[in-house]
Design a protein around this motif. Structure first.
Motif, mmCIF file in Angstrom:
data_model
loop_
_atom_site.group_PDB
_atom_site.id
_atom_site.type_symbol
_atom_site.label_atom_id
_atom_site.label_comp_id
_atom_site.label_asym_id
_atom_site.label_seq_id
_atom_site.Cartn_x
_atom_site.Cartn_y
_atom_site.Cartn_z
ATOM 1 N N ASP A 97 2.487 6.401 -7.395
ATOM 2 C CA ASP A 97 1.529 7.412 -7.827
ATOM 3 C C ASP A 97 2.164 8.799 -7.781
ATOM 4 O O ASP A 97 2.011 9.593 -8.712
ATOM 5 N N ASP A 98 2.899 9.079 -6.718
ATOM 6 C CA ASP A 98 3.584 10.375 -6.598
ATOM 7 C C ASP A 98 4.617 10.542 -7.718
ATOM 8 O O ASP A 98 4.717 11.619 -8.329
ATOM 9 N N SER A 128 3.043 11.414 -11.151
ATOM 10 C CA SER A 128 2.265 12.640 -11.276
ATOM 11 C C SER A 128 2.888 13.546 -12.342
ATOM 12 O O SER A 128 4.061 13.914 -12.257
ATOM 13 N N ASP A 134 -7.690 6.267 -5.202
ATOM 14 C CA ASP A 134 -7.178 7.639 -5.122
ATOM 15 C C ASP A 134 -5.799 7.786 -5.761
ATOM 16 O O ASP A 134 -5.257 8.893 -5.825
ATOM 17 N N CYS A 135 -5.221 6.689 -6.243
ATOM 18 C CA CYS A 135 -3.939 6.767 -6.963
ATOM 19 C C CYS A 135 -4.232 7.031 -8.436
ATOM 20 O O CYS A 135 -4.002 6.173 -9.311
ATOM 21 N N ARG A 162 0.829 -1.212 0.000
ATOM 22 C CA ARG A 162 0.000 0.000 0.000
ATOM 23 C C ARG A 162 0.861 1.258 0.000
ATOM 24 O O ARG A 162 0.545 2.242 -0.679
ATOM 25 N N ARG A 163 1.931 1.238 0.750
ATOM 26 C CA ARG A 163 2.839 2.394 0.736
ATOM 27 C C ARG A 163 3.507 2.535 -0.625
ATOM 28 O O ARG A 163 3.729 3.646 -1.105
ATOM 29 N N TRP A 195 2.270 1.687 -3.599
ATOM 30 C CA TRP A 195 1.357 2.268 -4.600
ATOM 31 C C TRP A 195 1.382 3.792 -4.511
ATOM 32 O O TRP A 195 1.407 4.476 -5.528
ATOM 33 N N GLN A 196 1.384 4.314 -3.302
ATOM 34 C CA GLN A 196 1.385 5.767 -3.151
ATOM 35 C C GLN A 196 2.676 6.372 -3.664
ATOM 36 O O GLN A 196 2.671 7.436 -4.308
#
Length: 208
Positions: A152-153, A156, A190-191, A145-146, A148-149
């Motif tokens: 995603d960052d 961007s 939200d990703c 989970r960490r 994926w974030q």
């Protein structure tokens, strides 16, 4: 050259997408992981590690790591490059590959191999018996989970992980998002950058 592989598994899929993108045709034998053929004497006589994929070169040299196979094949088949077109881009692809493997692939593998009874005494790939550690299941899910974030960052405002074209780093991360489904994990809604990137990569691979 001869390739021993099992198409549905994640590491073989990484290599398979690489080969398909570059239109490389290699004589291939499927090793059925569902029947544990990779641990049988016949296959271990070919590849002592008991893992797939394994690539045997014409001179008998054995390769068992996907990143090494891709780097070698890229040098032989430079068309439609997947390892970057400059020294910096190649370094960035290798850097992302290492990050993805260490922080995403291994996270999924922790969950799968420590929580699935089918992997009892096979918590790590290969022929050596390794007991499961159930506590690693929760840790693996949290790591994922960490991760994926973080991806995603990084994506961007970007179309791909390195430069403006598909690379092996994108293929590896895509395969990891698929592999996560084996442990019933999916990309968070939200990703948005990561989700949009996944669709771009799929479209690029479909277009060839």
């Amino acid at each position: 050259m001869h390739l021993y592989t099992y198409d549905p598994a994640p590491n073989p899929r990484r290599l398979g997408l690489f080969l398909a993108w570059k239109d490389i045709d290699i004589d291939t034998t499927q090793v059925d992981l569902m029947q544990l053929e990779q641990l049988g004497e016949a296959y271990r006589a070919i590849s002592p590690s008991g893992t797939v994929p394994t690539l045997i070169l014409d001179d008998g040299t054995l390769m068992t790591e996907v990143i090494a196979m891709c780097d070698y094949l890229e040098s032989l088949y430079p068309q439609k490059p997947l390892m970057g077109t400059t020294p910096l881009a190649r370094a960035q692809v290798l850097g992302w590959d290492h990050h993805i493997y260490m922080n995403a692939f291994t996270a999924v593998a922790e969950v799968l191999r420590n929580g699935n009874p089918n992997f009892a005494d096979r918590a790590l790939p290969g022929p050596v018996k390794i007991p499961q550690i159930p506590a690693l299941v929760d840790r693996g899910r949290e790591r994922l989970r960490r991760g994926w974030q973080a991806y995603d960052d990084a994506l961007s405002g970007r179309d791909f992980l390195v430069g403006d074209a598909l690379t092996l780093a994108d293929i590896d991360l895509l395969v990891c998002t698929e592999f996560a489904g084996w442990v019933k994990e999916s990309l968070p809604e939200d990703c948005e950058s990561l989700l949009a990137w996944r669709e771009r990569v799929r479209q690029a691979l479909d277009a060839g």
